[in-house]
Scaffold this active site. Structure first.
Site, PDB file in Angstrom:
ATOM      1  CG  ASN A  10       1.100   7.525  12.914  1.00 50.62           C
ATOM      2  OD1 ASN A  10       1.424   6.601  13.654  1.00 50.62           O
ATOM      3  ND2 ASN A  10       0.407   7.336  11.816  1.00 50.62           N
ATOM      4  CG  HIS A  13       6.042   2.920  13.530  1.00 53.54           C
ATOM      5  ND1 HIS A  13       5.803   1.636  13.092  1.00 53.54           N
ATOM      6  CD2 HIS A  13       5.639   3.745  12.533  1.00 53.54           C
ATOM      7  CE1 HIS A  13       5.312   1.685  11.864  1.00 53.54           C
ATOM      8  NE2 HIS A  13       5.198   2.953  11.505  1.00 53.54           N
ATOM      9  CG  HIS A  46      -3.147   2.522  10.049  1.00 47.60           C
ATOM     10  ND1 HIS A  46      -2.338   2.376   8.941  1.00 47.60           N
ATOM     11  CD2 HIS A  46      -4.299   1.880   9.748  1.00 47.60           C
ATOM     12  CE1 HIS A  46      -2.973   1.670   8.022  1.00 47.60           C
ATOM     13  NE2 HIS A  46      -4.163   1.348   8.490  1.00 47.60           N
ATOM     14  NE  ARG A  48      -1.069  -2.277   8.252  1.00 49.48           N
ATOM     15  CZ  ARG A  48      -0.648  -1.658   7.143  1.00 49.48           C
ATOM     16  NH1 ARG A  48      -0.119  -0.454   7.213  1.00 49.48           N
ATOM     17  NH2 ARG A  48      -0.738  -2.240   5.982  1.00 49.48           N
ATOM     18  NE  ARG A  52       1.394  -4.640   9.473  1.00 51.44           N
ATOM     19  CZ  ARG A  52       1.662  -4.443   8.175  1.00 51.44           C
ATOM     20  NH1 ARG A  52       2.587  -3.564   7.823  1.00 51.44           N
ATOM     21  NH2 ARG A  52       1.045  -5.106   7.249  1.00 51.44           N
ATOM     22  CD  GLU A  73      -2.914   7.056   9.477  1.00 57.07           C
ATOM     23  OE1 GLU A  73      -2.394   5.937   9.277  1.00 57.07           O
ATOM     24  OE2 GLU A  73      -2.270   8.100   9.469  1.00 57.07           O
ATOM     25  CB  THR A 104      -0.113   3.571   4.064  1.00 55.74           C
ATOM     26  OG1 THR A 104      -0.520   3.176   5.368  1.00 55.74           O
ATOM     27  CG2 THR A 104      -1.331   3.747   3.188  1.00 55.74           C
ATOM     28  CD  GLU A 154      -2.600  12.415   6.069  1.00 54.29           C
ATOM     29  OE1 GLU A 154      -3.520  12.482   6.918  1.00 54.29           O
ATOM     30  OE2 GLU A 154      -1.520  11.827   6.275  1.00 54.29           O
ATOM     31  CG  HIS A 193       3.601   7.750   4.236  1.00 51.93           C
ATOM     32  ND1 HIS A 193       4.804   7.185   3.916  1.00 51.93           N
ATOM     33  CD2 HIS A 193       2.840   6.752   4.729  1.00 51.93           C
ATOM     34  CE1 HIS A 193       4.772   5.900   4.190  1.00 51.93           C
ATOM     35  NE2 HIS A 193       3.591   5.599   4.692  1.00 51.93           N
TER      36      HIS A 193
END
Ligand code: PXP
Length: 245
Positions: A10, A13, A46, A48, A52, A73, A104, A154, A193
């Site tokens: 992922n 970030h 993801h 969003r 962000r 995502e 999340t 998941e 996660h």
């Protein structure tokens, strides 16, 4: 026979750091390329509602420039469904999304949200996009995923990762039980996660889990060792825990 365990990296970030200054560096698409070379089996991002971290342009570039399968995502909204149908990623993972949350927090309620989720799952399925539902490791939620016709779940590993001592063991057992239930009712089982070098092993060792999606820890660790090294080390720990060659 031990089933292979895939690593979905992922890259959200990487985009968080880029967006802190509003420019183009560091580029999440470059991070995806590095992750691919370091042993990732897929890329997860993801998009969003508030954009962000990952942007619409990132999703376009990830689908056009990266050979690895993309797991998008997304919240179960009309806007995100339209984006998924336009880009046709390999997979879509439906997650709950609240504007004020930092990440999340908690899984989807696929039982209470059945009617809202049904058309989204149906349209993604019909488009040939592999749908997964991000849920708590709770058998009732797994049964709810089957009722919706989703082929994959998941399991949220956040509570396990945040717990200590006996509580961590208890949270791990919830994941073990849910993963066994998934197998019984015909769901492909993923997890993710909050996973770190310290917490990944016991989850990677669960034989019916076939994919882990991991991001924040590896991006943070990259500050100290580089992204390729942090992805490669996570992959090594997964292989070691799984007992794969
Ligand atoms: N899986 C899902 C469904 C997520 O929403 C996230 C966070 O975006 C992850 C996995 C990865 O979590 P982390 O960044 O804490 O490794």
């Amino acid at each position: 026979m031990t089933r292979p365990l895939r690593l979905g990296v992922n890259i959200d970030h990487v985009a968080t750091i880029r967006n802190a200054r509003g420019g183009r560096h560091p580029d999440p698409v470059r991070a995806a390329r590095v992750a691919a070379e370091a042993g990732a089996d897929g890329i997860t991002a993801h998009l969003r509602e508030d954009r962000r971290h990952i942007s619409d342009d990132d999703i376009t570039r990830l689908t056009e420039e990266i050979a690895l399968p993309l797991n998008l995502e997304m919240a179960a909204t009309e806007e995100m469904l339209a984006i998924a149908l336009r880009h046709r990623p390999h997979a879509a993972c439906i997650v709950p999304e609240r504007r004020e949350e930092r990440t999340t927090e908690g899984g989807l309620d696929v039982v209470g949200g059945h009617n809202h989720l049904q058309p989204v799952v149906r349209e993604l399925n019909a488009a040939g996009i592999r749908v997964s539902l991000f849920i708590e490791p709770d058998p009732a939620q797994l049964d709810g995923a089957v009722a919706l016709g989703a082929p994959v779940v998941e399991l949220h590993t956040g509570a396990y990762c945040e717990a200590d001592g006996a509580d961590r063991e208890r949270q791990l057992q919830r994941i073990v039980t849910a993963a066994a239930h998934a197998e019984r009712i015909g769901l492909e089982c993923h997890a993710g996660h909050g996973l770190t070098y310290d917490t990944v092993g016991p989850v990677a060792a669960i034989p019916t889990i076939v994919e882990l999606n991991i991001g924040h820890f590896m991006v943070g660790e990259a500050i100290f060792v580089g992204f390729a090294a942090s992805v490669a080390e996570m992959r090594r720990l997964m292989v070691e825990a799984r007992g794969q060659a």
